[in-house]
Design an enzyme around this catalytic site. Structure first.
Site, PDB file in Angstrom:
ATOM      1  N   CYS A  79       0.838  -1.205   0.000  1.00  0.00           N
ATOM      2  CA  CYS A  79       0.000   0.000   0.000  1.00  0.00           C
ATOM      3  C   CYS A  79       0.880   1.266   0.000  1.00  0.00           C
ATOM      4  O   CYS A  79       1.481   1.601  -0.995  1.00  0.00           O
ATOM      5  CB  CYS A  79      -0.978  -0.042   1.157  1.00  0.00           C
ATOM      6  SG  CYS A  79      -2.361   1.101   0.975  1.00  0.00           S
ATOM      7  N   HIS A 167      -3.832  -5.144   0.708  1.00  0.00           N
ATOM      8  CA  HIS A 167      -3.291  -5.647   1.975  1.00  0.00           C
ATOM      9  C   HIS A 167      -3.408  -7.173   2.028  1.00  0.00           C
ATOM     10  O   HIS A 167      -4.482  -7.706   2.309  1.00  0.00           O
ATOM     11  CB  HIS A 167      -4.042  -5.030   3.159  1.00  0.00           C
ATOM     12  CG  HIS A 167      -3.714  -3.591   3.382  1.00  0.00           C
ATOM     13  ND1 HIS A 167      -2.661  -3.180   4.170  1.00  0.00           N
ATOM     14  CD2 HIS A 167      -4.273  -2.451   2.897  1.00  0.00           C
ATOM     15  CE1 HIS A 167      -2.597  -1.853   4.175  1.00  0.00           C
ATOM     16  NE2 HIS A 167      -3.574  -1.389   3.412  1.00  0.00           N
ATOM     17  N   GLU A 169      -2.234  -9.103   4.260  1.00  0.00           N
ATOM     18  CA  GLU A 169      -2.214  -9.591   5.637  1.00  0.00           C
ATOM     19  C   GLU A 169      -3.601  -9.745   6.252  1.00  0.00           C
ATOM     20  O   GLU A 169      -3.764 -10.437   7.261  1.00  0.00           O
ATOM     21  CB  GLU A 169      -1.358  -8.667   6.513  1.00  0.00           C
ATOM     22  CG  GLU A 169      -1.917  -7.267   6.731  1.00  0.00           C
ATOM     23  CD  GLU A 169      -1.549  -6.278   5.638  1.00  0.00           C
ATOM     24  OE1 GLU A 169      -1.634  -5.068   5.896  1.00  0.00           O
ATOM     25  OE2 GLU A 169      -1.187  -6.712   4.529  1.00  0.00           O
TER      26      GLU A 169
END
Length: 509
Positions: A79, A167, A169
């Protein structure tokens, strides 16, 4: 030294989550602020740049010199990290025409690139950014796109340098763990050998070397962190460790006696200290949560220091500090403005003259539990819900009195025992009761009452960074309400907290 991934933090709310996902791959990693980069040693196999609430276009936005990393180590910008790479080297980053937040799908995925191996076309990812990369620098290739984000991922020609606008994660990126595995294992070449057993062996060896024949004193809380830390130190130096368990009058019902008994079975040398009255006197009249925390911390140190002085030749203080405590004590722009006072970071007063040993300060909470199970610590301790350092003091809103503590202990006991008896305790990450500083009208028999209100709280989480309220069965909640009101004098109303974190915290204070 274990091979590791270095994560440079630009202030993203998801940075700890990146670390968690890397650790789940049995690869060690550390988070450091972008402006406090440690020496790049041979054990560092790759670097991840986190997201950020900032914009690369803003004056004074986070920046760093990447010359020591780029082209020398595998590098992944996530990002903001991706936007920074594009911005620094001649690309164009502009405000998004439509704020890109939430689920999106990769309608173009170039599977020839190692980062995207075994990912699928249409893969769902999670976007969270107000800027977007409009053009890439020369030598940067687009390797994935969505319908609205042309540059969803890129690679630098001739380098193992990558950037992604989404993202990986968060769980909403359905193949995010696969992408991180590709980066950490296949691109960085990490061997995935960082496990609980290797951590235990290396930690015990390091403790023996570091502590030698010195004596260590440690305060126990009955919780997972201090119990696992004490067990590791005890395995390393045996009876050179003395533990102190203080009853501050703010524990759960019967907890002092039950915890002391459980520690005896672990073979730990534990001194139990009844200091309830000292804590009540220090808390008298205090209502501010931070003032209560500081008073409890001060008295604990005084009591603990008294006991430590009774042990001849002590040189070390053992603490159960875990990694989130360490991370939260240092923000990307220096120390955080307010750190909860019950965190164990830097809490040692000068007059104690002891060195600190923290064997768990690189682990997350769930990793501590894994280590505890590998050490064969009883599940009654390992599976115990987290309990705040200040205890019931921050679950009693307003001032603290022995009468209020007794009331809340009874309510909490009914709730926690109820969860256990109905097979719900292990489905909840943390639960407890809160005594509110209000009274409400009720009717008991033929009499009108004006008595206390208690709130029940039960949340699900992995590590406490985020949490959601648990949908406990209505029948169970009804039973708990009836039992509490019928059995606890002075309570005539029970409510259930259905707030998530964020925006609410797990504790009320």
């Amino acid at each position: 030294m274990a091979e590791q991934i270095l994560i440079l933090d630009f202030g993203s709310q998801y940075t700890q989550l990146i670390a968690r996902r890397v650790r789940e791959l049995n690869v060690y990693c550390e988070i450091h602020p972008f402006n406090k980069i440690p020496e790049i040693t041979p054990d560092v196999k790759g670097v991840i740049l986190s997201g950020s609430p900032c914009s690369v276009r803003d004056a004074g936005s986070p920046d760093l010199d990447l010359d020591a990393i780029r082209g020398k180590l595998p590098l992944l910008g996530v990002c903001y990290g991706a936007q920074l790479l594009a911005h620094k080297y001649g690309g164009e980053v502009l405000p998004s025409e439509i704020r890109e937040y939430g689920r999106a799908n990769l309608d173009h995925v170039d599977l020839h690139y190692d980062l995207l191996k075994e990912m699928t076309h249409g893969s769902q990812v999670w976007m969270s950014h107000g800027d977007t990369i409009k053009t890439l620098p020369a030598g940067f290739d687009i390797i994935a796109s969505t319908a609205s984000v042309k540059v969803a991922a890129f690679k630098v020609q001739g380098e193992t340098t990558y950037g992604i606008q989404f993202h990986p994660e968060v769980t909403h990126s359905l193949e995010g763990k696969n992408l991180l595995r590709n980066f950490v294992v296949h691109i960085c070449g990490c061997s995935q050998d960082w496990t609980s057993d290797t951590f235990i062996d290396s930690t015990i060896d390091a403790l023996r070397t570091r502590l030698g024949k010195d004596k260590v004193v440690m305060g126990l809380s009955g919780g997972v962190d201090s119990s696992v830390a004490a067990t590791l130190i005890h395995r390393a130096i045996g009876d050179q460790l003395t533990c102190v368990f203080v009853d501050n009058g703010l524990l759960r019902k019967n907890e002092f006696e039950e915890v002391l008994d459980s520690y005896k079975h672990l073979g730990l040398n534990v001194i139990g200290v009844d200091a309830k009255q000292r804590f009540y006197e220090a808390l008298a009249g205090l209502t501010d949560p931070e003032a209560k925390r500081k008073a409890i911390g001060r008295v604990f140190i005084e009591v603990f220091d008294d006991e430590a002085h009774k042990i001849e030749g002590v040189k070390w203080l053992g603490q159960g500090t875990i990694y989130p405590d360490v991370i939260e004590s240092v923000s990307v722009k220096g120390p955080s403005a307010t750190i909860k006072s019950h965190h164990n970071v830097g809490g040692l007063p000068d007059f104690m003259k002891l060195s600190v040993v923290e064997p768990l300060n690189t682990l997350f909470k769930d990793e501590v539990r894994e280590v505890g199970r590998a050490l064969e610590i009883p599940e009654a301790i390992i599976g115990r819900h987290p309990f705040p350092g200040p205890g019931l003091a921050i679950r009693i809103l307003g001032d603290i009195t022995a009468e209020k503590v007794k009331t809340l202990q009874e309510v909490d006991h009914i709730f926690i025992q109820g969860l256990k008896e109905h097979g719900l305790y292990d489905k909840v990450w943390q639960a407890g009761a809160i005594l509110l500083p209000i009274q409400s009208v009720g009717v008991m028999g033929d009499e009108r009452t004006y008595e206390r209100v208690v709130a029940l709280r039960a949340v699900g989480s992995v590590d406490g960074m985020t949490a959601d309220w648990i949908h406990l069965p209505y029948e169970f909640l009804g039973k708990m309400s009836n039992e509490i009101i019928n059995r606890v004098k002075g309570v005539n109303r029970v409510v259930y907290d259905i707030s998530s974190k964020p925006p609410a915290t797990i504790e009320w204070e």
